[in-house]
Design an enzyme around this catalytic site. Structure first.
Site, PDB file in Angstrom:
ATOM      1  N   GLN A 182       0.837  -1.196   0.000  1.00 30.74           N
ATOM      2  CA  GLN A 182       0.000   0.000   0.000  1.00 30.74           C
ATOM      3  C   GLN A 182       0.873   1.247   0.000  1.00 30.74           C
ATOM      4  O   GLN A 182       1.810   1.361   0.794  1.00 30.74           O
ATOM      5  CB  GLN A 182      -0.921   0.039   1.216  1.00 30.74           C
ATOM      6  CG  GLN A 182      -1.909   1.206   1.149  1.00 30.74           C
ATOM      7  CD  GLN A 182      -2.793   1.317   2.367  1.00 30.74           C
ATOM      8  OE1 GLN A 182      -2.350   1.766   3.409  1.00 30.74           O
ATOM      9  NE2 GLN A 182      -4.053   0.912   2.228  1.00 30.74           N
ATOM     10  N   CYS A 240      -6.738   6.515   5.256  1.00 31.85           N
ATOM     11  CA  CYS A 240      -6.109   6.787   6.544  1.00 31.85           C
ATOM     12  C   CYS A 240      -6.611   8.123   7.097  1.00 31.85           C
ATOM     13  O   CYS A 240      -6.526   9.148   6.422  1.00 31.85           O
ATOM     14  CB  CYS A 240      -4.589   6.822   6.409  1.00 31.85           C
ATOM     15  SG  CYS A 240      -3.752   7.167   7.981  1.00 31.85           S
TER      16      CYS A 240
END
Length: 346
Positions: free
Chosen positions: A78, A108
């Site tokens: 990622q 996030c």
């Protein structure tokens, strides 16, 4: 109950072996934990978020996050950032280093990430999202996937529009956390947005958020129609959850809890892997938070006992004392003491 019937889910040339995926979590899903979760039933695992800025890759933290040595296929990396060309370059470099799937982080909620116009902050700029997705997809030949939240805040839940942009750009699978960014990890995940997204896309959709039991996994799969569930905090201290969910989806009944013997074997294995991966000094420190999570998930202990055990373990400063504590503090069915592989009894 009605069992969940799994259809084959393919992402590029790779097929999900089951419907349970380990979510990427900074500071948690390092290589030792990923390998443990795979062994205990996770169909796929996603590595910790790596910055898209290659100038920062020389740091020890980035080097460790990019270490996928010995991991089974597919290796999912990622990346996070806010510049399309930089993300594309990061994707290319990670593929050269062995990444087989590139996942883009737009989920996030951490302030230090969002302040750099990355992570879930990107959801506020749909034009930039489209540019990033198209640029990264064109930059590499491996599948590119995306992880998002439902939006930036309750007033701008644009997850459906972002999902359509993702499919149009060539994203091959989409993971959706059922919270907007301002919720961070508070409140409760909602699954209506995930169900709406799934109903509108032809690519695989993965449901994420508050899935901490086999029953909840089945409920979320049934309600959203998602192809798979992604487990984050529910796996901390409970790497057995992947096997438990898969068994429940297949047979409609709970798998027996791990025996005390198995719990001790896993703790010894995990802590030894942390020592080997990080080195003794850093490995000892990192083992403390994992043992804390194991204690939190062990229902045999009351809160006062957990606090006492955590205090004991956190005071230990060497691998040997940590292994001794695991052998002594955790009730065990067998008489022999366990040692990590490669160790020799004195």
């Amino acid at each position: 109950m009605t069992l969940i019937t799994q259809s084959t889910t393919a992402i590029g040339p790779y097929t999900l072996p089951n419907q349970v995926i380990l979510a990427p979590m900074a500071g948690v899903t390092d290589r030792p934990f990923r390998q443990l979760c795979r062994r205990l039933g996770a169909g796929w695992v996603v590595g910790e978020m790596v910055t898209a800025d290659p100038s920062l890759w020389h740091t020890r933290k980035s080097q460790l996050r990019m270490d996928h040595q010995g991991e089974p296929d597919p290796r999912v990396v990622q990346i996070a950032g806010g510049d399309a060309e930089m993300l594309a370059q990061a994707a290319r470099l990670n593929v050269e280093l062995g990444a087989q799937i590139i996942d883009i982080n737009m989920g996030c909620p951490a302030k230090k990430v969002c302040n750099k116009a990355a992570g879930s902050a990107l959801l506020r700029d749909e034009a930039l999202v489209a540019d990033i997705l198209e640029t990264v997809v064109k930059a590499v030949e491996v599948p590119v996937t995306l992880k998002i939240r439902t939006g930036w805040c309750a007033e701008s839940n644009n997850g459906v529009r972002i999902a359509r942009l993702a499919e149009d750009a060539g994203i091959q699978a989409l993971a959706v956390h059922g919270r907007h960014r301002e919720q961070r990890y508070t409140g409760y995940a909602e699954y209506d947005t995930i169900a709406d997204i799934k109903s509108r896309l032809s690519i695989p959709v993965i449901a994420n958020g508050d899935i901490t039991s086999p029953e909840k996994a089945a409920e979320v799969l049934r309600y959203t129609g998602a192809n798979a569930v992604m487990i984050g905090r529910g796996a901390q201290g409970n790497p057995w959850i992947f096997k438990q969910i898969t068994h429940y989806l297949q047979y409609g009944e709970r798998l027996a809890l791990p025996s005390l013997d198995e719990r001790r074997y896993v703790l010894i294995e995990h802590v030894a892997a942390l020592h080997a991966f990080y080195g003794e000094t850093m490995g000892v420190r990192i083992a403390r938070k994992h043992i804390g999570w194991y204690l939190e998930s062990d229902q045999r202990f009351c809160d006062a006992k957990r606090r006492k055990l955590k205090q004991q373990f956190n005071a230990l400063a060497s691998p040997e004392t940590q292994f001794d504590w695991i052998n002594d503090a955790m009730a065990f069915d067998a008489d022999q003491r366990l040692l990590p592989k490669g160790s020799h009894a004195a």
